[in-house]
Design a protein around this motif. Structure first.
Motif, PDB file in Angstrom:
ATOM      1  N   VAL A   6       6.292 -28.872  10.410  1.00 62.28           N
ATOM      2  CA  VAL A   6       6.784 -29.888   9.254  1.00 62.28           C
ATOM      3  C   VAL A   6       6.529 -29.161   8.030  1.00 62.28           C
ATOM      4  O   VAL A   6       5.284 -29.294   7.805  1.00 62.28           O
ATOM      5  CB  VAL A   6       6.470 -31.289   9.676  1.00 62.28           C
TER       6      VAL A   6
ATOM      7  N   LEU B 143      10.706 -27.660  10.299  1.00 60.05           N
ATOM      8  CA  LEU B 143      11.705 -28.822   9.896  1.00 60.05           C
ATOM      9  C   LEU B 143      11.407 -28.979   8.300  1.00 60.05           C
ATOM     10  O   LEU B 143      10.134 -29.279   8.170  1.00 60.05           O
ATOM     11  CB  LEU B 143      11.393 -29.906  10.650  1.00 60.05           C
ATOM     12  N   GLU B 144      12.386 -28.910   7.475  1.00 59.91           N
ATOM     13  CA  GLU B 144      12.392 -29.045   6.208  1.00 59.91           C
ATOM     14  C   GLU B 144      13.220 -30.048   5.447  1.00 59.91           C
ATOM     15  O   GLU B 144      14.399 -29.872   5.789  1.00 59.91           O
ATOM     16  CB  GLU B 144      12.444 -27.494   5.400  1.00 59.91           C
TER      17      GLU B 144
ATOM     18  N   ARG C  95      14.470 -34.036   7.188  1.00 59.03           N
ATOM     19  CA  ARG C  95      13.232 -34.853   6.881  1.00 59.03           C
ATOM     20  C   ARG C  95      12.831 -35.577   8.245  1.00 59.03           C
ATOM     21  O   ARG C  95      13.748 -36.389   8.825  1.00 59.03           O
ATOM     22  CB  ARG C  95      13.646 -35.999   5.680  1.00 59.03           C
ATOM     23  N   VAL C  96      11.573 -35.393   8.620  1.00 55.75           N
ATOM     24  CA  VAL C  96      10.981 -36.027   9.718  1.00 55.75           C
ATOM     25  C   VAL C  96      10.805 -37.480   9.677  1.00 55.75           C
ATOM     26  O   VAL C  96      10.206 -37.783   8.699  1.00 55.75           O
ATOM     27  CB  VAL C  96       9.714 -35.149  10.302  1.00 55.75           C
TER      28      VAL C  96
ATOM     29  N   ALA D 138       7.262 -38.604  15.098  1.00 53.31           N
ATOM     30  CA  ALA D 138       6.719 -37.862  16.073  1.00 53.31           C
ATOM     31  C   ALA D 138       5.807 -38.606  17.140  1.00 53.31           C
ATOM     32  O   ALA D 138       5.045 -39.142  16.627  1.00 53.31           O
ATOM     33  CB  ALA D 138       5.975 -36.770  15.196  1.00 53.31           C
TER      34      ALA D 138
ATOM     35  N   VAL E  51       9.985 -34.914  18.062  1.00 57.41           N
ATOM     36  CA  VAL E  51      10.162 -35.300  16.795  1.00 57.41           C
ATOM     37  C   VAL E  51      11.500 -35.543  16.365  1.00 57.41           C
ATOM     38  O   VAL E  51      12.467 -34.756  16.709  1.00 57.41           O
ATOM     39  CB  VAL E  51       9.588 -33.611  15.976  1.00 57.41           C
TER      40      VAL E  51
ATOM     41  N   CYS F 198      14.605 -36.268  13.230  1.00 52.33           N
ATOM     42  CA  CYS F 198      14.618 -36.161  11.804  1.00 52.33           C
ATOM     43  C   CYS F 198      15.852 -37.293  11.380  1.00 52.33           C
ATOM     44  O   CYS F 198      16.382 -37.637  12.086  1.00 52.33           O
ATOM     45  CB  CYS F 198      15.198 -34.487  11.367  1.00 52.33           C
TER      46      CYS F 198
ATOM     47  N   MET G 104       1.424 -29.996  11.022  1.00 46.15           N
ATOM     48  CA  MET G 104       1.813 -30.617   9.809  1.00 46.15           C
ATOM     49  C   MET G 104       1.480 -29.880   8.432  1.00 46.15           C
ATOM     50  O   MET G 104       0.316 -29.709   8.267  1.00 46.15           O
ATOM     51  CB  MET G 104       1.252 -32.011   9.500  1.00 46.15           C
TER      52      MET G 104
ATOM     53  N   THR H 136       2.794 -30.162   5.550  1.00 45.44           N
ATOM     54  CA  THR H 136       3.683 -30.914   4.431  1.00 45.44           C
ATOM     55  C   THR H 136       3.010 -30.939   2.874  1.00 45.44           C
ATOM     56  O   THR H 136       3.664 -31.587   2.161  1.00 45.44           O
ATOM     57  CB  THR H 136       3.708 -32.470   4.730  1.00 45.44           C
TER      58      THR H 136
END
Length: 542
Positions: A20, A44-45, A117-118, A121, A132, A134, A147, A149
């Motif tokens: 993430v 994932l961004e 955007r997550v 999870a 996960v 989003c 993570m 982030t």
């Protein structure tokens, strides 16, 4: 290892590792796990491009406070050979170009899902995987969850009565519009004089009609000493790069700035003053390393703080104004030090006004004005330079649920609990890069990122080879590490300031010291000893 499956019609992907965040940490993790360790990875961004904090923080004047050469990846000599920084401290656009260049060079974009955007999870005990979800509907499943982030990515938006009624433009330095913002001839209010405020205020002051700066707590800042790098400068940097990188890895700060190995009290007043003048003229962020005890000895710290206070008085001729800009309630360095280009001098301009909101707090916003308890300020634009919910904000915004249905918010309700800052008991196969309980923001975070990426990757590789792919921090190891983090901070002056290190930037946030204050060198040794002892403190099972 399995290969990543392409997103299907229902936007689902199965991989070995879900990462993430696609900032410096997430991209380094992707490259190491995929290209070196042979694992399948999906990043994932939330943003529309890679870059993390450097994608979002597009405000005028934004730049790094660590030398560009030190604030860059070290894993590729080829990358080093083909990239030249233009300035000592890179601006946000140049850093973002660098990150994009890295993503393209190593073909990282193909395993990054942008605009994702997550939100949740969940650990699936039956299968030993993380599921996960989003905001855009994309779902991902991975044996491991990393993570990445960032410590400074959860934007802190102050609540101001009536802000929704303001007819002008409202901006935040940490979420600046991608399209150009023209502030020429406008009446602008900036709230906050931390790192982002110190950069944006001098950048916009010359073009606006009127600039009103609302300051709650004065900040210690030293000159950044920016310089455009010449061809000769770059050649010299390239020649010394191997030695410089070795110095970074073995430094307690992750900086290539030499540390003076004596106390400030070892020098007489004249010698000490001369040494501070030399550091003031060149050190930038490294001024905090002028002596080796500025963060542990109050008497020594006072000499540096008084020197900076004297410099503020020199830079701002109006004694009353200079005093308002002078910090006196906490030690220098107890909050993250700032570096600036003409910050204090900006307040000498006739179109700039400083408002002390510790004396006259912000009260409300109307359609055309921002009001303190005593005065109304008519404005066209309000800029929040109020920073982030640091260290934990980006980790707690999604709902992360571990073993037995416990969420990370519940587990951290009294403050963050980690083992080595890397893992959390009750959350198997979840790892954090440069998170709470690690040095993170107390040094050059790039060094911390690369150390974490290497360490986590080796743990995953060895565990897979040994048939023990499920990895979890033991509760007693976590508890012991929290004690050690507190013990490392106890002898320092960090505890004497209401800083984001302590969670003091967000009302209601637990007040605990979150980073590891023992230094990057000592921390690296701690992590290496854990690995050499068969990953002591981790439970590893099939």
């Amino acid at each position: 290892m399995s290969q990543p499956s392409a997103p299907t019609g229902d936007h689902h992907v199965d991989v070995d590792v879900v990462v993430v965040g696609a900032g410096f940490a997430g991209l380094a993790m992707l490259r190491e796990l995929r290209d070196v360790r042979g694992m399948s990875v999906r990043v994932l961004e939330a943003g529309d491009d890679v870059g993390g904090v450097w994608f979002w923080n597009r405000y005028p004047g934004a730049r790094c406070d660590v030398d560009s050469t030190d604030y860059s990846y070290t894993f590729s000599p080829e990358l080093d050979a083909e990239w030249d920084w233009s300035e000592r401290y890179a601006t946000q656009p140049e850093i973002l170009r660098y990150v994009r260049h890295v993503a393209e060079k190593f073909d990282l974009y193909r395993d990054v899902s942008l605009g994702s955007r997550v939100t949740t999870a969940d650990w699936d005990e039956a299968t030993g995987h993380w599921d996960v979800v989003c905001e855009n509907g994309l779902t991902a499943r991975g044996r491991y969850l990393v993570m990445a982030t960032g410590c400074l990515s959860a934007v802190k938006r102050p609540e101001l009565d009536g802000i929704e009624d303001f007819a002008g433009q409202v901006l935040h330095t940490a979420d600046w519009p991608a399209e150009p913002v023209d502030l020429t001839g406008r009446r602008v209010g900036v709230i906050g004089t931390g790192s982002s405020g110190i950069q944006v205020i001098p950048a916009i002051a010359p073009s606006v009609e009127q600039l009103v700066v609302f300051q709650r707590t004065p900040t210690f800042s030293v000159p950044a000493r920016h310089q455009v790098l010449t061809d000769a400068d770059r050649a010299a940097l390239r020649a010394e790069l191997p030695q410089r990188r070795e110095l970074l890895r073995n430094s307690p700060t992750g900086l290539s700035v030499p540390i003076t190995r004596r106390s400030a009290l070892d020098d007489d007043e004249e010698t000490r003053r001369r040494h501070y003048e030399e550091q003031w003229a060149s050190a930038g962020f490294g001024f905090l390393l002028a002596y080796n005890d500025l963060l542990v000895n109050k008497a020594s710290n006072d000499t540096a703080a008084d020197f900076i206070r004297g410099k503020i008085a020199e830079r701002v001729p109006d004694p009353e104004l200079a005093e308002k800009l002078t910090p006196r309630t906490y030690p220098y360095g107890a909050k993250r030090p700032c570096v600036d280009t003409g910050f204090y001098e900006t307040f000498n301009r006739p179109n700039v006004t400083l408002v002390d909101i510790s004396e006259s707090p912000l009260a409300k916003v109307t359609a055309t004005s921002l009001h303190t308890t005593t005065t109304e300020y008519e404005l066209d634009v309000i800029v929040f330079a109020t920073g982030f919910d640091a260290m934990t904000g980006s980790l707690l915004r999604p709902t992360i649920t571990g073993r037995d249905g416990e969420t990370l918010r519940e587990h951290w309700r009294s403050g963050p609990l980690t083992y080595l800052g890397l893992a959390t008991a009750g959350f198997p196969n979840m790892f954090i890069v440069a998170g709470p309980g690690s040095p993170s923001l107390l040094g050059n975070v790039m060094v911390s990122i690369e150390q974490h990426v290497d360490w986590i990757s080796e743990l995953l590789t060895r565990s897979a080879a040994e048939g023990t792919p499920t990895i979890e921090a033991a509760p007693d190891a976590e508890a012991e590490w929290v004690v050690r983090v507190n013990a490392a901070a106890a002898p320092t002056l960090y505890m004497e300031a209401a800083s984001y290190y302590l969670g003091a930037e967000v009302p209601g946030k637990p007040r605990v010291f979150m980073p590891y204050a023992g230094g990057l060198r000592r921390y690296r040794r701690e992590c290496d000893e854990v690995a050499q002892a068969g990953y002591r403190g981790f439970t590893r099972t099939a």
